[in-house]
Motif scaffolding. Structure first.
Motif, PDB file in Angstrom:
ATOM      1  N   UNK A   1      -1.031   3.047 -12.806  1.00 56.80           N
ATOM      2  CA  UNK A   1      -0.033   1.974 -12.577  1.00 56.80           C
ATOM      3  C   UNK A   1      -0.154   1.029 -13.776  1.00 56.80           C
ATOM      4  N   UNK A   2      -1.050   1.220 -14.313  1.00 53.55           N
ATOM      5  CA  UNK A   2      -1.518   0.261 -15.495  1.00 53.55           C
ATOM      6  C   UNK A   2      -0.474  -0.384 -16.266  1.00 53.55           C
ATOM      7  N   UNK A   3       0.429   0.501 -17.091  1.00 53.15           N
ATOM      8  CA  UNK A   3       1.682   0.245 -17.679  1.00 53.15           C
ATOM      9  C   UNK A   3       2.882  -0.360 -16.927  1.00 53.15           C
ATOM     10  N   UNK A   4       2.680  -0.502 -15.788  1.00 52.26           N
ATOM     11  CA  UNK A   4       3.955  -1.002 -15.063  1.00 52.26           C
ATOM     12  C   UNK A   4       4.104  -2.142 -14.071  1.00 52.26           C
ATOM     13  N   UNK A   5       3.191  -3.147 -14.595  1.00 47.89           N
ATOM     14  CA  UNK A   5       3.336  -4.445 -14.084  1.00 47.89           C
ATOM     15  C   UNK A   5       4.479  -5.190 -13.774  1.00 47.89           C
ATOM     16  N   UNK A   6       5.209  -4.861 -15.219  1.00 48.10           N
ATOM     17  CA  UNK A   6       6.519  -5.791 -15.526  1.00 48.10           C
ATOM     18  C   UNK A   6       7.536  -5.122 -14.592  1.00 48.10           C
ATOM     19  N   UNK A   7       7.658  -3.917 -14.416  1.00 44.29           N
ATOM     20  CA  UNK A   7       8.617  -3.129 -13.647  1.00 44.29           C
ATOM     21  C   UNK A   7       8.137  -3.450 -12.334  1.00 44.29           C
ATOM     22  N   UNK A   8       6.834  -3.584 -11.707  1.00 41.34           N
ATOM     23  CA  UNK A   8       6.433  -3.626 -10.224  1.00 41.34           C
ATOM     24  C   UNK A   8       6.913  -5.246  -9.957  1.00 41.34           C
ATOM     25  N   UNK A   9       6.734  -6.240 -11.011  1.00 39.32           N
ATOM     26  CA  UNK A   9       7.141  -7.671 -10.696  1.00 39.32           C
ATOM     27  C   UNK A   9       8.727  -7.520 -10.427  1.00 39.32           C
ATOM     28  N   UNK A  10       9.476  -6.653 -11.268  1.00 39.31           N
ATOM     29  CA  UNK A  10      11.039  -6.939 -10.991  1.00 39.31           C
ATOM     30  C   UNK A  10      11.555  -6.350  -9.662  1.00 39.31           C
ATOM     31  N   UNK A  11      10.630  -5.290  -9.245  1.00 37.56           N
ATOM     32  CA  UNK A  11      10.937  -4.651  -8.066  1.00 37.56           C
ATOM     33  C   UNK A  11      10.728  -5.885  -6.871  1.00 37.56           C
ATOM     34  N   UNK A  12       9.427  -6.538  -7.116  1.00 34.00           N
ATOM     35  CA  UNK A  12       9.239  -7.577  -6.102  1.00 34.00           C
ATOM     36  C   UNK A  12      10.252  -8.733  -6.125  1.00 34.00           C
TER      37      UNK A  12
END
Length: 207
Positions: free
Chosen positions: A167-178
């Motif tokens: 999941x390391x590459x996906x912080x930005x995407x996960x922040x958008x999801x949140x």
């Protein structure tokens, strides 16, 4: 009159009448008073509950992504620490050993910055191998050399954790999801009170 008690009684009555209707010859009964408002209130509550669950899931996913990225960053920091230990040995042998592993250290740092778990894990193992080989090639001994060997062993172990940090590459995407989940939660919360008030008003008007 409490809304929860009235809602429960209304739902039980609706369920009983629905179960009996197919087997009865008489005409279907009229809908119970405030059924529409009751269902609207229940739907609003369910929507809010679902939105809250999505926020919780999104927060957990973001935490996982952040933890995975920290795992990659730690690998790069471990590599830097090993290289500094080699340089601290002093003398030509220590400097030569450090220079011999500079490329592997650079590749590890680059892979971590690119947020590539597999490449970071491979680079970490490659650096550990290169350092161990350099210690032998340049006949580096002593307490610091022993410490370096322990750290290369730790780096190899950590590499296996890095490989799982997908999941390391996906912080930005996960922040958008949140962010999106929180917006939906706010909208859902805002619809509960009007639905509740409409249901209460209907019940009050029954007298």
């Amino acid at each position: 009159m409490k809304i929860r008690a009235s809602r429960a009684a209304a739902l039980v009555a609706v369920s009983v009448l629905t179960a009996l209707a197919p087997s009865q010859a008489f005409a279907a009964p009229e809908a119970l008073p405030c059924t529409k408002e009751n269902i609207g209130y229940l739907d609003a509550q369910n929507t809010q509950d679902d939105a809250e669950a999505r926020v919780t899931a999104a927060e957990q996913a973001l935490d996982r992504a952040r933890a995975d990225r920290a795992t990659l960053d730690r690998a790069a920091a471990m590599g830097q620490d090993i290289l500094e230990n080699l340089r601290s040995l002093g003398g030509d042998d220590g400097a030569a050993a450090a220079n011999a592993t500079e490329t592997e250290k650079f590749l590890l740092s680059r892979a971590a910055l690119e947020r590539d778990p597999a490449a970071t894990a491979d680079a970490a193992v490659a650096l550990a191998d290169a350092v161990d080989k350099a210690l032998v090639d340049y006949n580096v001994e002593g307490n610091t050399a022993t410490l370096v060997r322990e750290k290369t062993s730790d780096l190899r172990t950590h590499a296996e954790t890095v490989r799982k940090a997908t999941e390391a590459p996906h912080i930005e995407a996960r922040q958008s999801d949140l962010d999106r989940a929180r917006t939906e939660q706010t909208e859902a919360h805002g619809k509960v009170r009007p639905a509740r008030d409409a249901y209460r008003t209907c019940l009050d008007n029954l007298g």
